[in-house]
Design a protein around this motif. Sequence first.
Motif, PDB file in Angstrom:
ATOM      1  N   CYS A  48       0.856  -1.179   0.000  1.00  0.00           N
ATOM      2  CA  CYS A  48       0.000   0.000   0.000  1.00  0.00           C
ATOM      3  C   CYS A  48       0.899   1.237   0.000  1.00  0.00           C
ATOM      4  CB  CYS A  48      -0.899  -0.010   1.232  1.00  0.00           C
ATOM      5  SG  CYS A  48      -2.238   1.188   1.182  1.00  0.00           S
ATOM      6  N   THR A  49       0.554   2.246  -0.763  1.00  0.00           N
ATOM      7  CA  THR A  49       1.354   3.459  -0.861  1.00  0.00           C
ATOM      8  C   THR A  49       1.259   4.275   0.424  1.00  0.00           C
ATOM      9  OG1 THR A  49       0.912   3.525  -3.231  1.00  0.00           O
ATOM     10  CG2 THR A  49       1.709   5.560  -2.222  1.00  0.00           C
TER      11      THR A  49
ATOM     12  N   ASN B 285      -1.775   6.691   1.815  1.00  0.00           N
ATOM     13  CA  ASN B 285      -2.982   6.284   1.098  1.00  0.00           C
ATOM     14  C   ASN B 285      -3.797   5.297   1.919  1.00  0.00           C
ATOM     15  OD1 ASN B 285      -1.928   7.749  -1.006  1.00  0.00           O
ATOM     16  ND2 ASN B 285      -2.080   6.128  -2.511  1.00  0.00           N
TER      17      ASN B 285
ATOM     18  N   CYS C  77      -5.725   1.570   1.232  1.00  0.00           N
ATOM     19  CA  CYS C  77      -5.936   0.477   0.290  1.00  0.00           C
ATOM     20  C   CYS C  77      -7.235  -0.219   0.677  1.00  0.00           C
ATOM     21  CB  CYS C  77      -4.762  -0.497   0.322  1.00  0.00           C
ATOM     22  SG  CYS C  77      -3.331   0.133  -0.576  1.00  0.00           S
TER      23      CYS C  77
ATOM     24  N   LYS D 106      -7.799  -4.840  -5.345  1.00  0.00           N
ATOM     25  CA  LYS D 106      -7.272  -3.799  -4.460  1.00  0.00           C
ATOM     26  C   LYS D 106      -7.327  -2.435  -5.153  1.00  0.00           C
ATOM     27  CE  LYS D 106      -2.935  -2.434  -3.957  1.00  0.00           C
ATOM     28  NZ  LYS D 106      -1.505  -2.511  -3.798  1.00  0.00           N
TER      29      LYS D 106
ATOM     30  N   ASP E 200      -5.690   1.294  -4.350  1.00  0.00           N
ATOM     31  CA  ASP E 200      -4.754   2.103  -3.572  1.00  0.00           C
ATOM     32  C   ASP E 200      -5.161   3.552  -3.839  1.00  0.00           C
ATOM     33  OD1 ASP E 200      -2.493   3.378  -2.479  1.00  0.00           O
ATOM     34  OD2 ASP E 200      -1.134   1.834  -3.223  1.00  0.00           O
TER      35      ASP E 200
END
Length: 147
Positions: free
Chosen positions: A30-31, A34, A36, A47, A49
């Motif tokens: 996950c970034t 962010n 997710c 997903k 993100d």
Amino acid sequence: MIRRTSALLLAASLVGAGVVAAAPAQAADCTPDNACLYSDSDFGGYKRDDYSSRTNWANIYYPGTTNIPLYAGDNYIFNVSSIDNWDTDTRISVYYNSAHWGPCFKIAAYGYVSNMAYITLSNGKQANDVMNSHLFGDNCSGTVYNF
């Protein structure tokens, strides 16, 4: 802006110190800063993100699909079932209805909900496969979760 700046400062300090950090049990892809959103529990399935708050998951699709929205009516199999919040200083409010209203719950900053079936909303429904919008912020009056 505060969310993005704090995440960048945190990442820079961790890289400079030679440390790689990830919260236990959170999905590693996950970034930072962010959220997710996953179609299955335990961060599985499709997903998304996402950096933005969303007023209607029915209008948002999982990447790589053209016909699978995050919400397609209560109890649809591909509706969001788990959420991973990689924002280090902001909770996420998750709502049963579009436009950020109705029964809701919050996910702790840098927290997660691995199975929304364990959450009972104020209307008596399980949160799994019925939620429809999210907002970065502490706007919801519901319970804060991190499990």
